[in-house]
Design a protein around this motif. Structure first.
Motif, mmCIF file in Angstrom:
data_model
loop_
_atom_site.group_PDB
_atom_site.id
_atom_site.type_symbol
_atom_site.label_atom_id
_atom_site.label_comp_id
_atom_site.label_asym_id
_atom_site.label_seq_id
_atom_site.Cartn_x
_atom_site.Cartn_y
_atom_site.Cartn_z
ATOM 1 N N HIS A 233 -33.617 -31.156 17.110
ATOM 2 C CA HIS A 233 -33.087 -29.839 16.755
ATOM 3 C C HIS A 233 -31.629 -29.909 16.306
ATOM 4 O O HIS A 233 -30.864 -30.739 16.788
ATOM 5 C CB HIS A 233 -33.212 -28.878 17.938
ATOM 6 N N HIS B 157 -27.810 -28.528 15.970
ATOM 7 C CA HIS B 157 -26.860 -27.712 16.751
ATOM 8 C C HIS B 157 -25.688 -27.316 15.861
ATOM 9 O O HIS B 157 -25.180 -28.143 15.106
ATOM 10 C CB HIS B 157 -26.332 -28.511 17.954
ATOM 11 N N TRP B 158 -25.290 -26.089 15.979
ATOM 12 C CA TRP B 158 -24.181 -25.559 15.175
ATOM 13 C C TRP B 158 -22.878 -26.240 15.603
ATOM 14 O O TRP B 158 -22.530 -26.242 16.778
ATOM 15 C CB TRP B 158 -24.092 -24.044 15.390
ATOM 16 N N THR C 79 -24.211 -28.088 10.879
ATOM 17 C CA THR C 79 -24.897 -28.541 12.097
ATOM 18 C C THR C 79 -24.828 -30.066 12.224
ATOM 19 O O THR C 79 -24.400 -30.747 11.293
ATOM 20 C CB THR C 79 -26.393 -28.148 12.085
#
Lengths: 429, 309
Positions: B63, B65-66, B56
């Motif tokens: 947050h 994120h892949w 990520t």
């Protein structure tokens, strides 16, 4: 009989655990009812301990219902790690140490953007702030941090050794180079440099860039963000790094500077083993602790072509924000503590313990005696460290890591500037 | 012949006995549960999360994120990362060889009936008991250009031997190696001493009866019997060598100009200096895989040699 005993044991364990939990909950509730005492947690660097040893008792005398529970981090590296981890884990203290602007892992910009900081509204101390510092405590138009003091980068001057050797304190870069050659030939260290822990080349080159880049083009940062200029394409940045190399070639630095720690260089200065040492005013306490008898003054770094241009930067210091995820009562108490420390007398007391001055003192040119040589440069010193204005921490990391390479021969000026451009182009964090 | 079927009375007793036995057996599991949960929660789940974050762009604040293999591609194209891998391998190799050789020699020397052997064993082992970070700071003071080592050289008329130990890219990595060897040779010594003391006196006596020289006895009898100790010491020192971190952070912080960066320092710097938590955990994953692969290979080779001997 024994089956019953086994069964009893099996049921006894959850019952016991339940009873303990019930007692704990009841005890907690009782304690809360008994007292309105609020405990505010706070975290900061250990070099500020002397300040808080005075400030916290002062505050608790005025606000007996609030207790400040402070913990200290040994250095910036550990502080970055602790604060970031605690915020991510949801167990950060109520008062969080922050660094104004961008460019560090505890930057106001990053924390405010992520929603970790509570806004500071209707603050009585706003009118005593320097606009350029205030701007970096804001994210958008909202204030998120309180910066209590300001330190200045420049040179600590060993006046006794200057007098003893019959040298004049240099004011310009040419005078510096001339002094370096003369002193080097006489076996005297001009500029004590501790480059092995990487921060000294970083701050010196940034300081020179204040004269060669920012004094000439105050909007350079905005132009870089817009992609109109680059580090490698700006002659001033080349000049800043070349001047650092020229200082090395002229024998300004003592032998083995690349293998000397900054702390060791400070100790050498405190022991009178050199004419000058480049540092921030907040390091006064460390020099005094090393040799209380040693006397010195503090002046602008002689890295510019004339004395009429800006050539040093200021460093906002002792900055805090309030944890937006803390309970409301703790947030309110934390704001009260921040307001208390920002009172003129308290703030002045705190900053003088550290060796910094308050923003009010800066605005009114009230410098302590040992900083008298800096007075003339003070109105010109309007730039914060470029490090906190670059939108990406990696730019500073590139400079920090590679600066010493200009002395060891591992790096070229263009190589470093290209790497800084590459890091900058990764965009804001 | 006795019937294999239990009588109803016996069967009843047996069932209740089994039940009781099962319940009694359950109790220790209940006690083990908090410990098991803690290990799962604080050890295995974070490792699992770490594995996930390596894929990520997590910055530690917002947050994640892949991004697939992007972090690993970036590492492959990053010269600092390649340098860090090379320095890690160099340090680990020379550290394993040197600390084991010195540890073995110390153990052979102190396995004799020397009067001061107990004090000497304690002295040689003592550095291992000190925090590696503290050891690093002590040696930083020694290796500083104005530090104890250069002063000692100057003091005995060897001023030309003065070096910029921590600031010269030629020397910096070897100074770290010296510190590691100084700290961990005593640890290897203790493992070899344990191995030597496990060798029966009868074996020594038999070699004496056969008229074997000291050298022949050491080479043909003692060393082969020490093979299990070699496996343990070499494996543990390899793990210590591959994850070298504290000494580097205290002595050089990876400098000058990345000349002493290791994979572990990159994990730390990328994560906590640059705020690239995803990228940092990708480094950590690589380090974990590297240590696992190298240690298992080494154990396999050493075990094969043990069985040959």
């Amino acid at each position: 009989m024994s089956t019953r005993t086994g069964t009893r044991r099996v049921f006894a364990i959850p019952l016991l655990v339940g009873a303990v939990l019930a007692c704990a909950v009841t005890a907690g509730a009782t304690t809360q009812k008994k007292s309105d005492q609020i405990t505010v947690t706070m975290e900061t660097l250990v070099n500020q301990k002397a300040i808080w040893d005075v400030m916290i008792p002062n505050f608790e005398r005025v606000y007996p219902n609030i207790t400040i529970n402070i913990s200290y981090n040994p250095n910036n590296t550990i502080q970055y790690q602790n604060v970031d981890t605690q915020l991510a884990a949801g167990n950060a203290p109520d008062i969080i140490p922050v660094a104004p602007g961008y460019g560090t892992p505890i930057a106001v910009h990053n924390f405010a953007k992520a929603g970790y900081l509570a806004p500071m509204v209707n603050k009585p101390w706003l009118k005593r702030l320097v606009p350029s510092v205030l701007a970096r405590d804001k994210y958008g138009k909202v204030l998120y941090a309180s910066t209590n003091g300001v330190g200045f980068y420049g040179v600590f001057i060993n006046n006794t050794l200057f007098k003893q050797k019959g040298y004049d304190v240099p004011q310009t870069f040419l005078q510096l180079l001339s002094l370096c050659k003369k002193a080097h030939a006489a076996g005297v260290n001009t500029w004590l440099l501790g480059a092995s822990d990487q921060s000294a080349p970083l701050v010196i080159t940034m300081d020179i860039a204040i004269a060669t880049v920012y004094a000439k083009d105050p909007n350079w940062e905005k132009e870089r963000e817009a992609g109109k200029v680059t580090f490698n394409g700006t002659p001033g940045w080349h000049q800043a790094f070349q001047r650092f190399q020229e200082m090395n070639s002229a024998g300004c630095f003592q032998a083995g500077a690349a293998g000397t720690t900054n702390n060791s260089a400070l100790q050498m200065f405190a022991l009178g083993q050199g004419l000058m040492w480049f540092g921030i005013t907040g390091q006064k306490a460390a020099i005094d602790a090393s040799n209380p008898q040693f006397t010195y003054t503090f002046g602008p770094a002689p890295v510019a072509d004339s004395t009429n241009v800006a050539r040093d930067f200021y460093n906002p210091d002792v900055s805090f924000g309030v944890n937006a995820h803390a309970p409301q009562a703790e947030q309110q108490a934390a704001q009260q503590f921040i307001d208390f420390v920002a009172r003129p007398k308290q703030q002045s007391l705190a900053m003088h313990i550290l060796g910094d001055i308050t923003q009010y003192e800066w605005l009114h040119s009230q410098l302590p005696d040992w900083m008298a040589p800096f007075k003339q440069a003070l109105p010109l010193t309007t730039q914060p460290p470029p490090l906190i204005t670059w939108w990406n921490a990696d730019v500073g990391t590139v400079l920090r890591t590679n600066g010493v390479g200009l002395i060891t021969g591992q790096q070229t000026v263009s190589g470093i500037l290209q790497a800084m451009d590459k890091a900058f182009d990764e965009g804001p964090q | 012949l006795e019937s294999a079927e239990p009588t109803p009375k016996a069967a009843g007793r047996s069932t209740s006995g089994r039940l009781r036995h099962r319940r009694v057996q359950q109790v220790p599991w209940i006690f083990a549960l908090p410990g098991f949960a803690a290990v799962l929660l604080f050890h295995f789940i974070p490792i699992g999360f770490g594995g996930y974050y390596a894929f990520t762009d997590w910055n530690g604040l917002t947050h994640a994120h892949w991004i697939g293999l992007q972090n690993f591609r970036d590492i492959a194209h990053n010269p600092t990362a390649r340098g860090a891998l090379w320095h890690t391998l160099i340090l680990a190799f020379f550290f394993v060889v040197a600390s084991n050789t010195i540890g073995l020699l110390l153990a052979l020397g102190l396995n004799r009936a020397v009067k001061t052997r107990h004090i000497l064993r304690a002295l040689f082992f003592m550095p291992f008991a000190i925090s590696p970070l503290a050891v690093g700071f002590i040696w930083q003071w020694i290796f500083d250009y104005n530090g104890a080592l250069n002063r000692a050289f100057g003091g005995v008329g060897l001023g030309s031997w003065k070096q910029v130990w921590l600031g010269d890219p030629k020397w910096a990595i070897w100074t770290i190696l010296v510190v590691m060897i100084w700290q961990f040779s005593g640890f290897a010594m203790v493992i070899y001493l344990a191995g030597l003391q496990a060798i029966s006196d009868d074996v020594y006596e038999a070699t004496l009866v056969d008229g074997a020289s000291n050298w022949l006895r050491t080479r043909k009898v003692v060393l082969p019997l020490l093979a299990p100790a070699v496996t343990i010491a070499a494996t543990l020192t390899l793990i210590i060598g591959l994850r070298v971190f504290d000494q580097i952070m205290a002595l050089t912080q990876g400098g000058p100009v990345d000349a002493t960066e290791s994979l572990a320092t990159q994990v730390y710097k990328q994560t906590f200096y640059s705020g690239r938590f995803g990228y940092g955990t990708a480094f950590a994953l690589i380090l974990t895989v590297l240590i696992t692969a190298m240690v298992l290979t080494q154990i396999a080779i050493l075990r094969r040699n043990e069985s040959r001997l």
